[in-house]
Design an enzyme around this catalytic site. Structure first.
Site, PDB file in Angstrom:
ATOM      1  N   ASP A 140     -19.301  -3.711 -16.237  1.00  0.00           N
ATOM      2  CA  ASP A 140     -19.904  -4.718 -15.352  1.00  0.00           C
ATOM      3  C   ASP A 140     -19.300  -4.604 -13.946  1.00  0.00           C
ATOM      4  O   ASP A 140     -18.852  -5.596 -13.359  1.00  0.00           O
ATOM      5  CB  ASP A 140     -19.686  -6.134 -15.933  1.00  0.00           C
ATOM      6  CG  ASP A 140     -20.455  -7.203 -15.149  1.00  0.00           C
ATOM      7  OD1 ASP A 140     -21.430  -6.845 -14.449  1.00  0.00           O
ATOM      8  OD2 ASP A 140     -20.084  -8.387 -15.227  1.00  0.00           O
ATOM      9  N   HIS A 183     -13.242 -14.166 -18.755  1.00  0.00           N
ATOM     10  CA  HIS A 183     -13.370 -13.296 -19.929  1.00  0.00           C
ATOM     11  C   HIS A 183     -12.532 -12.035 -19.777  1.00  0.00           C
ATOM     12  O   HIS A 183     -12.074 -11.714 -18.689  1.00  0.00           O
ATOM     13  CB  HIS A 183     -14.840 -12.907 -20.138  1.00  0.00           C
ATOM     14  CG  HIS A 183     -15.531 -12.533 -18.855  1.00  0.00           C
ATOM     15  ND1 HIS A 183     -16.410 -13.368 -18.215  1.00  0.00           N
ATOM     16  CD2 HIS A 183     -15.451 -11.428 -18.083  1.00  0.00           C
ATOM     17  CE1 HIS A 183     -16.859 -12.803 -17.116  1.00  0.00           C
ATOM     18  NE2 HIS A 183     -16.290 -11.618 -17.001  1.00  0.00           N
ATOM     19  N   GLN A 251     -18.020  -8.655 -22.840  1.00  0.00           N
ATOM     20  CA  GLN A 251     -17.110  -9.549 -22.109  1.00  0.00           C
ATOM     21  C   GLN A 251     -16.884 -10.805 -22.955  1.00  0.00           C
ATOM     22  O   GLN A 251     -17.780 -11.640 -23.080  1.00  0.00           O
ATOM     23  CB  GLN A 251     -17.721  -9.927 -20.749  1.00  0.00           C
ATOM     24  CG  GLN A 251     -17.750  -8.758 -19.769  1.00  0.00           C
ATOM     25  CD  GLN A 251     -18.695  -8.977 -18.595  1.00  0.00           C
ATOM     26  OE1 GLN A 251     -19.863  -9.274 -18.791  1.00  0.00           O
ATOM     27  NE2 GLN A 251     -18.203  -8.796 -17.386  1.00  0.00           N
ATOM     28  N   ARG A 281      -9.815 -14.004  -5.334  1.00  0.00           N
ATOM     29  CA  ARG A 281     -11.191 -14.392  -5.670  1.00  0.00           C
ATOM     30  C   ARG A 281     -11.238 -14.735  -7.157  1.00  0.00           C
ATOM     31  O   ARG A 281     -11.086 -13.858  -8.000  1.00  0.00           O
ATOM     32  CB  ARG A 281     -12.156 -13.238  -5.371  1.00  0.00           C
ATOM     33  CG  ARG A 281     -13.624 -13.536  -5.695  1.00  0.00           C
ATOM     34  CD  ARG A 281     -14.416 -12.256  -5.496  1.00  0.00           C
ATOM     35  NE  ARG A 281     -15.843 -12.392  -5.675  1.00  0.00           N
ATOM     36  CZ  ARG A 281     -16.482 -12.312  -6.857  1.00  0.00           C
ATOM     37  NH1 ARG A 281     -15.806 -12.158  -7.980  1.00  0.00           N
ATOM     38  NH2 ARG A 281     -17.798 -12.394  -6.905  1.00  0.00           N
ATOM     39  N   ASP A 283     -13.086 -15.229 -10.134  1.00  0.00           N
ATOM     40  CA  ASP A 283     -14.429 -14.863 -10.573  1.00  0.00           C
ATOM     41  C   ASP A 283     -14.982 -15.906 -11.549  1.00  0.00           C
ATOM     42  O   ASP A 283     -14.279 -16.333 -12.473  1.00  0.00           O
ATOM     43  CB  ASP A 283     -14.352 -13.488 -11.265  1.00  0.00           C
ATOM     44  CG  ASP A 283     -15.712 -12.981 -11.667  1.00  0.00           C
ATOM     45  OD1 ASP A 283     -16.561 -12.805 -10.778  1.00  0.00           O
ATOM     46  OD2 ASP A 283     -15.938 -12.779 -12.882  1.00  0.00           O
ATOM     47  N   GLU A 325     -15.448 -18.382  -6.832  1.00  0.00           N
ATOM     48  CA  GLU A 325     -16.777 -17.745  -6.785  1.00  0.00           C
ATOM     49  C   GLU A 325     -17.740 -18.560  -7.656  1.00  0.00           C
ATOM     50  O   GLU A 325     -18.062 -18.179  -8.776  1.00  0.00           O
ATOM     51  CB  GLU A 325     -16.681 -16.287  -7.278  1.00  0.00           C
ATOM     52  CG  GLU A 325     -17.964 -15.502  -7.094  1.00  0.00           C
ATOM     53  CD  GLU A 325     -18.732 -15.208  -8.398  1.00  0.00           C
ATOM     54  OE1 GLU A 325     -19.907 -14.839  -8.305  1.00  0.00           O
ATOM     55  OE2 GLU A 325     -18.144 -15.348  -9.494  1.00  0.00           O
ATOM     56  N   HIS A 394     -22.313  -7.795  -3.805  1.00  0.00           N
ATOM     57  CA  HIS A 394     -22.628  -6.858  -4.887  1.00  0.00           C
ATOM     58  C   HIS A 394     -23.585  -7.475  -5.899  1.00  0.00           C
ATOM     59  O   HIS A 394     -24.176  -6.772  -6.700  1.00  0.00           O
ATOM     60  CB  HIS A 394     -21.338  -6.429  -5.583  1.00  0.00           C
ATOM     61  CG  HIS A 394     -20.693  -7.557  -6.325  1.00  0.00           C
ATOM     62  ND1 HIS A 394     -20.069  -8.602  -5.684  1.00  0.00           N
ATOM     63  CD2 HIS A 394     -20.604  -7.828  -7.652  1.00  0.00           C
ATOM     64  CE1 HIS A 394     -19.626  -9.448  -6.584  1.00  0.00           C
ATOM     65  NE2 HIS A 394     -19.935  -9.004  -7.794  1.00  0.00           N
ATOM     66  N   ASP A 395     -23.712  -8.826  -5.881  1.00  0.00           N
ATOM     67  CA  ASP A 395     -24.561  -9.484  -6.873  1.00  0.00           C
ATOM     68  C   ASP A 395     -25.985  -9.673  -6.348  1.00  0.00           C
ATOM     69  O   ASP A 395     -26.297  -9.345  -5.214  1.00  0.00           O
ATOM     70  CB  ASP A 395     -23.947 -10.830  -7.257  1.00  0.00           C
ATOM     71  CG  ASP A 395     -22.830 -10.660  -8.286  1.00  0.00           C
ATOM     72  OD1 ASP A 395     -22.899  -9.691  -9.079  1.00  0.00           O
ATOM     73  OD2 ASP A 395     -21.896 -11.473  -8.289  1.00  0.00           O
ATOM     74  N   ARG A 519     -28.712  -4.399 -10.125  1.00  0.00           N
ATOM     75  CA  ARG A 519     -27.849  -4.733  -8.985  1.00  0.00           C
ATOM     76  C   ARG A 519     -27.238  -3.459  -8.392  1.00  0.00           C
ATOM     77  O   ARG A 519     -26.782  -3.466  -7.249  1.00  0.00           O
ATOM     78  CB  ARG A 519     -26.737  -5.695  -9.418  1.00  0.00           C
ATOM     79  CG  ARG A 519     -27.230  -7.095  -9.739  1.00  0.00           C
ATOM     80  CD  ARG A 519     -26.113  -7.985 -10.238  1.00  0.00           C
ATOM     81  NE  ARG A 519     -25.524  -7.496 -11.478  1.00  0.00           N
ATOM     82  CZ  ARG A 519     -24.479  -8.048 -12.084  1.00  0.00           C
ATOM     83  NH1 ARG A 519     -23.911  -9.117 -11.562  1.00  0.00           N
ATOM     84  NH2 ARG A 519     -23.989  -7.566 -13.220  1.00  0.00           N
TER      85      ARG A 519
HETATM   86  C1  GLC Z   1     -19.248 -12.682 -11.143  1.00  0.00           C
HETATM   87  C2  GLC Z   1     -19.381 -11.306 -10.518  1.00  0.00           C
HETATM   88  C3  GLC Z   1     -20.471 -10.554 -11.194  1.00  0.00           C
HETATM   89  C4  GLC Z   1     -20.157 -10.430 -12.668  1.00  0.00           C
HETATM   90  C5  GLC Z   1     -19.851 -11.797 -13.281  1.00  0.00           C
HETATM   91  C6  GLC Z   1     -19.200 -11.656 -14.626  1.00  0.00           C
HETATM   92  O1  GLC Z   1     -20.365 -13.455 -10.942  1.00  0.00           O
HETATM   93  O2  GLC Z   1     -19.587 -11.425  -9.140  1.00  0.00           O
HETATM   94  O3  GLC Z   1     -20.675  -9.290 -10.629  1.00  0.00           O
HETATM   95  O4  GLC Z   1     -21.225  -9.837 -13.344  1.00  0.00           O
HETATM   96  O5  GLC Z   1     -18.956 -12.558 -12.505  1.00  0.00           O
HETATM   97  O6  GLC Z   1     -17.850 -11.303 -14.484  1.00  0.00           O
END
Ligand code: GLC
Length: 649
Positions: A140, A183, A251, A281, A283, A325, A394-395, A519
């Site tokens: 991922d 995760h 995950q 960051r 996540d 995030e 990136h998303d 993506r």
């Molecule tokens: C966050 C990341 C994304 C990822 C997700 C799971 O949103 O920016 O790219 O798929 O977390 O970790």
């Protein structure tokens, strides 16, 4: 609340670990004493009734002390310097870029050699997409971590990372890394032990003997990747059990009801602080607490956990700021800055995901009213916290803002979102965008959008169709989008490649580890030969690079653009134009953005609101100055243009 018992315990720990409370460790000791009670309260809120509460709490305090003791002198000094400045991340002098180390520069050594490129552009803050070990093919993009401490061999070694950080420090650059809190990869040591039957580690995850509870959870949990990874649970053959997997099946969600999980992840947080991370960051923080019968997102205890992390970081490594995030509904995002007694004491920074999506909304419709309707929520951000502003990352781009915002602008939410999706997927008549829908959910009709900044702005198709007028429009749109991001308050975060107008890269379709996730179309591989074109101002690359560079320079020259919560939106005078005033002391800066494919007119009266009558304005973008005219006369913005107007007198 003060407790003499806790106080005595804290003092004993400091003494036992030879903390010089009157000497070199005085600041740490002060912080430790100040935050001890809040740390205990927050810890008890979650783990007060847990059978291992005491052991867990002792372990946590010990971790704060040991990580502080391991922190090198340079970073301790930086902590003190940053604390003197206050909220250093509000500064207009910071501009970031987010990048994949391997796709940008092959590896960490390569990236170290590319630091001069960032200097050339004006970028002084890097977000390295996850660099820690993650199984190829099931990574991922690095967000499935199998070892939080070891750099993945694809990128180099731990030593390479340290060298890069050292160089960045030397060049006064800031660094952001991720902590993937929600995760781990199912190849992580904890998951492997759990699979081998170790019950201590099974309790690190959410395991279920049968489908009973998973079925109940499924009733209320939205699916994150409905196409590639439907549902939120995966079957583990080795154990004949089900495990919670909100994102991909590889995950596994961590169980924060277990204090040992919290402590183990806090250790990783503090370890990253000691590597020299300036902004961590966090996540997907919205997902870290789960409760049956809920969406398992944005729950109060997720905030408690974040507050606890914040307090611990404030004690051990106060120079490291936290970015949450949380890509969730506008009113929910704001809560990650903290609420009530914890206002401005949770995450220091959050992504302005609503503003980002609304700029895309305005670009597709040529209408800024939905953006304006959302500001009521966006402006709730407390003083002292800030945004990451961005046009792409990136998303995918989610259209997760509220229906009421769309309705207030006079549109039907369902039709409006359908239009936007069709527009960016390139299906809408007249659309020049070349994106794709991501994670289409046939049950809810939800979908998000993939595609690079340049392709969504129309450059890819305009070039294919060989239409100079559309090429021009696309380039103007790219610059317009970046300009608003730079002026709105917060840290602008570029996504690598966008500064050179990279269009979609479809090579991911040939890679089975990526082809299920579109993506990857907007995560390019840098071609440094092609990047040389940035030196030619008549090429697309050159034009966009120079414009980005100029925007960064303008931002750095204008302290008024620091985020002191000094933004007021202008009354709408023209639905195609978004406008706001930034102000500080007696200075004012008008920022106007025209999302229309043709010129837009703004009455000079618009500049006379907010109790002042400016006479002369200077546009920092064009260098032109203007005499403010009569109310029935107009300031004219050409198609897809903007103005950054300082009040001169
Ligand atoms: C966050 C990341 C994304 C990822 C997700 C799971 O949103 O920016 O790219 O798929 O977390 O970790």
């Amino acid at each position: 609340m003060y407790s003499s018992e806790l106080h005595a315990f804290g003092e004993k720990l400091l003494k036992e670990h030879q903390i010089e409370i009157k000497g070199k460790d005085i600041l740490f000791a002060e912080r430790f004493r100040t935050h001890l009670y809040a740390i205990e309260n927050l810890f008890n809120e979650i783990y007060g009734d847990h059978p291992h509460r005491n052991k867990g709490f002792d372990q946590l305090l010990l971790s704060l002390i040991t990580h502080y003791k391991e922190r090198n002198a340079t970073f301790i000094q930086k902590d003190a310097d940053k604390q003197k400045v206050g909220n250093w991340f509000l500064s207009h002098e910071i501009t970031g870029m987010s990048l994949y180390v391997d796709r940008f520069a092959e590896n960490l050594q390569g990236l170290t050699h590319k630091l001069s490129y960032f200097k050339e552009l004006g970028v002084n803050f890097l977000h390295l997409m996850p660099v820690f070990e993650s199984p190829a093919g099931e990574s991922d993009g690095g967000y499935a971590v199998s070892n939080f401490r070891k750099v993945d061999a694809r990128f180099g070694t731990n030593e390479d990372l340290e060298k890069l950080i050292h160089q960045m420090q030397h060049q006064k650059m800031y660094l952001m890394l991720d902590i993937v809190l929600n995760h781990t990869s199912y190849h992580h040591e904890w998951a492997k032990k759990a699979k081998e039957g170790d019950s201590f580690y099974q309790d690190f995850f959410y395991f279920f003997d049968d489908r009973d509870l998973p079925n109940q959870y499924d009733q209320t949990m939205p699916e994150i990747f409905p196409e590639s990874s439907p549902g939120s649970f995966s079957y583990v053959r080795e154990l004949d059990k089900w495990v919670m997997t909100v994102f991909h099946h590889y995950q596994w969600d961590l169980n924060y009801r277990n204090p040992y999980v919290f402590n183990a992840m806090l250790d990783n947080v503090l370890h990253y602080a000691n590597l020299g991370v300036d902004i961590l960051r966090i996540d997907a923080p919205a997902f870290i607490w789960k409760e049956l019968g809920t969406t398992c997102q944005n729950l109060p205890k997720a905030h408690t956990l974040l507050r606890l992390i914040k307090k611990c970081v404030q004690v051990a490594s106060p120079g490291m700021a936290l970015l949450g995030e949380a890509i969730v509904a506008p009113a929910e995002i704001i809560k990650y800055f903290g609420t009530d007694d914890f206002t401005a004491q949770e995450c220091d920074i959050a992504y302005s995901a609503t503003q980002m999506a609304l700029q895309w909304d305005a670009l597709a419709t040529g209408d800024t009213r939905v953006m304006l309707a959302a500001q009521h929520d966006i402006l709730q951000k407390p003083y002292g916290c800030t945004w990451i502003n961005y046009t792409r990352c990136h998303d995918d781009i989610g259209l997760g803002y509220d229906d009421y915002m769309i309705e207030r602008a006079g549109f039907n939410p369902y039709q409006h979102r359908t239009y936007l999706k069709n527009y960016y997927a390139g299906w809408q008549e007249g659309s020049v965008a070349a994106g794709a829908l991501f994670s289409v959910n046939p049950k809810t009709n939800d979908a998000r959008i993939s595609g690079s900044l340049a392709s969504l702005c129309g450059l890819q198709k305009a070039v294919e169709w060989n239409q100079p007028h559309e090429i021009e429009n696309a380039l103007r749109k790219i610059i317009l989008m970046q300009a608003q991001t730079m002026c709105i308050g917060g840290i602008p975060m570029l996504f690598y490649g966008d500064e050179l107008a990279y269009t979609n890269d479809y090579s991911y379709l040939q890679d089975s580890g990526k082809s299920y996730d579109n993506r990857w179309m907007h995560r390019p591989i840098m071609n440094w030969e092609k990047n040389e074109k940035r030196k030619n101002s008549s090429s697309f690359e050159g034009r966009i690079f120079l414009a980005t560079q100029k925007l960064i320079e303008i931002r750095k020259s204008l302290p008024i653009l620091s985020d002191h919560k000094n933004i007021t939106w202008m009354t709408p005078h023209n639905i195609h134009v978004a406008g706001f005033v930034r102000s500080i002391e007696n200075k004012k800066l008008f920022c106007l953005f025209n999302y229309k494919h043709a010129g837009s007119y703004i009455t000079w009266h618009a500049f006379k609101e907010h109790g002042m009558l400016p006479i002369r304005l200077l546009d920092h973008w064009t260098g032109e100055s203007y005499q403010v005219g009569n109310d029935h006369e107009y300031f004219i913005l050409p198609a897809y243009s903007f103005a950054i107007l300082e009040v001169l007198e």
